[in-house]
Write a protein that holds these residues in place. Structure first.
Motif, PDB file in Angstrom:
ATOM      1  N   CYS A  98      50.819  83.486  35.009  1.00 35.50           N
ATOM      2  CA  CYS A  98      50.107  84.366  35.960  1.00 35.50           C
ATOM      3  C   CYS A  98      51.117  85.187  36.756  1.00 35.50           C
ATOM      4  CB  CYS A  98      49.258  83.547  36.938  1.00 35.50           C
ATOM      5  SG  CYS A  98      47.772  82.859  36.243  1.00 35.50           S
ATOM      6  N   PHE A 112      45.461  81.334  41.619  1.00 34.25           N
ATOM      7  CA  PHE A 112      44.794  81.137  40.336  1.00 34.25           C
ATOM      8  C   PHE A 112      45.047  79.739  39.773  1.00 34.25           C
ATOM      9  CE2 PHE A 112      44.149  85.691  40.547  1.00 34.25           C
ATOM     10  CZ  PHE A 112      42.843  85.771  40.081  1.00 34.25           C
ATOM     11  N   MET A 134      41.664  87.957  35.224  1.00 33.65           N
ATOM     12  CA  MET A 134      42.097  86.576  35.452  1.00 33.65           C
ATOM     13  C   MET A 134      40.987  85.764  36.122  1.00 33.65           C
ATOM     14  SD  MET A 134      46.039  87.431  36.586  1.00 33.65           S
ATOM     15  CE  MET A 134      46.339  85.871  37.362  1.00 33.65           C
ATOM     16  N   ALA A 156      49.549  83.972  42.095  1.00 42.03           N
ATOM     17  CA  ALA A 156      49.629  83.038  40.967  1.00 42.03           C
ATOM     18  C   ALA A 156      49.236  81.628  41.416  1.00 42.03           C
ATOM     19  CB  ALA A 156      51.039  83.050  40.378  1.00 42.03           C
ATOM     20  N   TYR A 162      50.654  77.771  33.217  1.00 45.41           N
ATOM     21  CA  TYR A 162      49.653  78.783  33.578  1.00 45.41           C
ATOM     22  C   TYR A 162      50.093  79.523  34.846  1.00 45.41           C
ATOM     23  CZ  TYR A 162      45.255  80.666  35.380  1.00 45.41           C
ATOM     24  OH  TYR A 162      44.288  81.500  35.889  1.00 45.41           O
TER      25      TYR A 162
END
Ligand SMILES: [Zn+2]
Length: 346
Positions: free
Chosen positions: A13, A197, A37, A194, A9
């Motif tokens: 991202c 997230f 997102m 990234a 993931y």
């Protein structure tokens, strides 16, 4: 590392973000991506008048608010002038390394939403033609954009809707190797977003709340020092997630997270840096502590702009900063681990 982060993931991202053009101040394309997102994880984003986006995670104790920042702005250029023959002259946004960007594909983004690709070149673009092709300094005064269109005049370019001040983005040239290296422009600071997230996903999936109310600030102009001058007044700690540097003075390397103790502007807040070192130990991070000379972050800018905050910075060390950078996936995982240790106050 203590926290098991969803690496796939995280890298997805990063790949999506790095392919979304966002030179300094140009949030037209990246803000909707961040909103999508965020909403996939059940969060919303609000904006201040300057253009910084905020995502807020309620904490166990909401009497204190801490902030993590990650800047979406990248280096880029704007249209400065159109020459009589249709070549575009540029001004840089942030500390462009033209020597690294020369020969790249670029995209001109018009205000009405059209996009045109081109080649970033030096005006002395060929050693076969120009005596000074190797030696001419690459700068705002010598770089040109050759549009990938059949144009012969300034009017041809104007008819395409291109105007002075239009934003020019540079292709990221992103590549992942099988053994974990990431080679790309704009690891600074799309990798930090990234990591943010990946941290949020971890909190959601494990039903965890940060110790204190935690704001994520997606800033719009770190590369020109505008990300941190204004901070929401409820924020008491400002931690910038930004690249680390690799060099003779530094212990940081591509697999670790580097905690910055001091940069060009100021030493970071002593107690907060010490706490981060302790968090890194507890989260079993591979980490380094370094000081950076030609470097600053939104956090040190926030500090020097008289905000009433403690400030700190950490992130993934890269080779070739402001060029085509390189780091390793482990560095992103170590950075995310330290972020989680900080927000969870382990
Ligand atoms: Zn940065």
């Amino acid at each position: 590392m203590k926290f098991r982060i969803d690496e796939k993931y995280l890298l997805n991202c990063f790949e999506r973000l790095v392919h979304t053009p966002s030179p300094v101040g140009y949030g037209v394309k990246v803000n909707p991506v961040l909103e999508e997102m965020a909403s996939q994880l059940g969060f919303g984003i609000t904006y201040d008048r300057r253009g910084t986006g905020y995502l807020t995670v309620e904490g166990e104790d909401n009497s204190k608010t801490v902030l993590l920042s990650a800047h979406w702005d990248t280096l880029g250029m704007v249209v400065r002038r159109i020459d009589a023959d249709g070549k575009i002259r540029v001004r840089s946004l942030g500390g462009m390394q033209y020597i690294s960007a020369e020969g790249s594909s670029v995209t001109v983004h018009t205000r009405d939403g059209r996009e045109y690709t081109g080649l970033l070149a030096c005006q002395s673009h060929s050693t076969h033609v120009f005596e000074n092709a190797r030696t001419l300094e690459r700068s705002d005064d010598t770089m040109i954009v050759l549009l990938d269109e059949d144009i012969h005049s300034k009017e041809d370019v104007q008819k395409m809707g291109i105007r002075h001040g239009d934003v020019i983005s540079v292709e990221p040239c992103c590549e992942f190797t099988k053994n974990g290296y990431i080679k790309s422009r704009f690891i600074d600071d799309k990798a930090a977003i990234a990591c943010v997230f990946a941290m949020l996903k971890y909190l959601r999936e494990n039903d965890l709340k940060p110790a204190f109310r935690t704001m994520i600030a997606f800033t719009f102009a770190e590369e020109i020092g505008l990300g941190g001058p204004w901070v929401p007044p409820e924020v008491s700690e400002y931690v910038a997630i930004d690249i680390g540097l690799i060099g003779p003075d530094n212990d940081g390397h591509e697999r670790c997270v580097t905690i910055c103790a001091k940069d060009r502007k100021a030493p970071y807040t002593y107690d907060l840096v010490t706490r981060l070192i302790n968090y890194a130990e507890k989260a079993e991070c591979d980490y380094a502590v370094d000081i950076f000379f030609r470097y600053s972050t939104d956090a040190s800018t926030a500090l020097t702009c008289s905000n009433n905050i403690s400030a700190a910075a950490f992130g993934m060390p890269v080779y070739c900063s402001h060029g085509r950078e390189r780091t390793h996936t482990l560095s992103l995982l170590n950075t995310t681990n330290l972020m989680l240790a900080y927000v969870l106050n382990i």
